[in-house]
Design a protein around this motif. Structure first.
Motif: not given
Length: 520
Positions: A184-205
């Motif tokens: 019962n939770q809205f979830q998503a999987l999201l793939q970046y072009a670069d793992s550094l982008n993913a890391h930055h987004a995770k830390v910030t958001l």
């Protein structure tokens, strides 16, 4: 010794530092920092690249200095942000090496608060790294995985694939998104072009709210290192494969992906079509914002206008003020005669434009007044960074609440245009389907209101004779009143939309042009 002149020419005597004789330094100079930004937000710019050891905020000058633990980390940071302009509070900030080798801030008034912020953010960052390692494959070091798993808690308002794309695109190129519900939770999987982008987004958001006091993002690295999307629709999207079919609306996952979720049966989103997008951003209807009933979601819900008037946690997802005027900058002065109509039609894709004013003393800048603050926010998010007449334009919310028309007898040189009674407004009718067909600028245009006598060659010739490079064209199989036309670039498509929207095709039919989410 006293600090030398700052790189932009301003002088600061508030701190001491050793000047760097070479071009590089572990101290990074950040310019155009929004006034309300916190220490933690500035520190987060450096975290994906290594430990941040010191910080100096010069709020009066809208500047900051970030000291990295090593020069290598600083070089990586500058190289990365040279190709991907970072945004803080939805505003671009500018990164360059400082003239100083280190920051000496011990004697400054805010030193204690700055050190506390550094310790807190670095501690959270370390904790996230440890948690990520346990959540990822054992062979995957933290920060090396480009796929994020996103859970949205306190889902009081719908969150769509488009909203997630808008948020996470601030941190880099998003390749693929899959949305679904589990427990019962809205979830998503999201793939970046670069793992550094993913890391930055995770830390910030991670832990941030999309909307005020609700829709909280919980982000971790996925066990998957790549996503396989089979359908492009409102629940899943592969931005690298625009030729994928829309399917039946249910993204089918590989067995390996289903196993990674531990999710039996069909994984689906409760939000039908693009309907989740319009209410999430919010369009005023009567006294408040209304949503259609959604199976498995909130049911009929009326949100008072005041609910979206407050400051949103993720800046840029809804109006931080009720201003409906945009400031557009970096316009091409060589085509000033076309600015009013160009901006009116372009911004009109995302809301009803009431007035456009070119600034008399700064003709590279214009004010655009939208029908309301929500439409202004939506237009800003889609227009900012696009190329118009050969220039990358910048769009921000203006401090002005209205665009004044010139007084009678006042010299204006045609710089102010009034579109308040324009027949081209797309969103005057409450509940219009246009609310559900708002997409970012793309090289493929959606054409509609085509009379039956018009053949494909006539439409292709209309665009090519206007100077546009037609790559592909096709009518809709079930409805020849609509077609898709693919041009050479996004910039070309923007200009074609401006030139040919409302073009008279005869038989009392005027061509309607908008951006398409599909390709041919």
């Amino acid at each position: 010794m006293s600090a030398s002149a700052l790189p932009n020419g301003n002088e600061s005597k508030k701190y001491k530092g050793d000047a760097s004789p070479s071009g590089t330094s572990r101290v990074i100079h950040v310019r155009k920092v929004p006034l309300e930004v916190s220490e933690a937000e500035v520190i987060s710019l450096g975290l994906p690249f290594g430990k941040v050891t010191n910080l100096l905020m010069l709020k009066g000058k809208n500047q900051a200095f970030i000291e990295m633990a090593s020069e290598e980390a600083a070089i990586t940071m500058v190289n990365y942000y040279t190709t991907a302009t970072p945004h803080v509070r939805n505003q671009p900030v500018y990164i360059q090496y400082s003239n100083h080798r280190e920051l000496k801030t011990d004697n400054l008034p805010n030193h204690g608060r700055t050190q506390a912020a550094l310790q807190a953010v670095n501690a959270v960052h370390s904790g996230n790294m440890t948690h990520s390692a346990s959540a990822s494959d054992s062979s995957m070091m933290p920060g090396q995985n480009p796929v994020l798993r996103i859970i949205v808690e306190n889902l009081f308002y719908p969150v769509s694939l488009e909203v997630l794309h808008q948020i996470f695109s601030k941190f880099g190129t998003v390749l693929k998104i899959i949305t679904f519900t589990k427990n019962n939770q809205f979830q998503a999987l999201l793939q970046y072009a670069d793992s550094l982008n993913a890391h930055h987004a995770k830390v910030t958001l991670d832990g941030q709210n999309i909307y005020n006091a609700c829709c909280t993002l919980r982000i971790e690295f996925s066990k998957l290192t790549s996503l396989n999307v089979k359908y492009n629709n409102d629940k899943s999207r592969d931005f690298t494969r625009l030729d994928l079919p829309s399917g039946d609306g249910q993204p089918t996952l590989d067995p390996a992906m289903t196993a990674a979720f531990g999710a039996p049966g069909i994984i689906s989103s409760p939000y039908p079509g693009a309907a989740g997008f319009a209410p999430a951003v919010g369009f005023p209807q009567a006294a408040g914002l209304s949503m259609q009933a959604m199976p498995g979601a909130l049911g009929p819900l009326t949100i008072p206008t005041s609910a979206v008037a407050g400051r949103m946690a993720i800046h840029g997802m809804a109006p931080s003020t009720l201003h409906s005027v945009l400031l557009v900058s970096n316009l091409n002065p060589d085509v000033i005669a076309h600015f009013g109509s160009s901006l009116g039609v372009f911004a009109g894709v995302y809301g009803d434009v009431h007035r456009v004013k070119i600034l008399f003393n700064k003709k590279e800048n214009a004010l655009v007044q939208m029908a309301d603050a929500t439409q202004a926010q939506l237009a800003m998010s889609h227009l900012n960074g696009q190329r118009l007449h050969g220039r990358v334009i910048r769009v921000a919310i203006s401090k002005h609440q209205t665009v004044q028309l010139p007084r009678e007898g006042q010299e204006d040189q045609g710089l102010t245009k009034d579109f308040s009674g324009s027949p081209l407004h797309r969103f005057k009718k409450p509940g219009s389907k246009n609310f559900q067909n708002i997409f970012p600028p793309s090289a493929t245009l959606h054409l509609s209101n085509i009379p039956p006598s018009i053949a494909d060659d006539m439409l292709k010739n209309l665009f090519s004779s206007s100077g546009y490079n037609v790559k592909a064209f096709k009518f809709f199989q079930k409805d020849r009143k609509m077609a898709l036309i693919q041009l050479g670039s996004v910039e070309e498509a923007i200009q074609a939309l401006i030139d040919l929207h409302n073009h008279d095709l005869g038989e009392n039919h005027h061509l309607r042009v908008s951006f398409s989410k599909s390709t041919i």
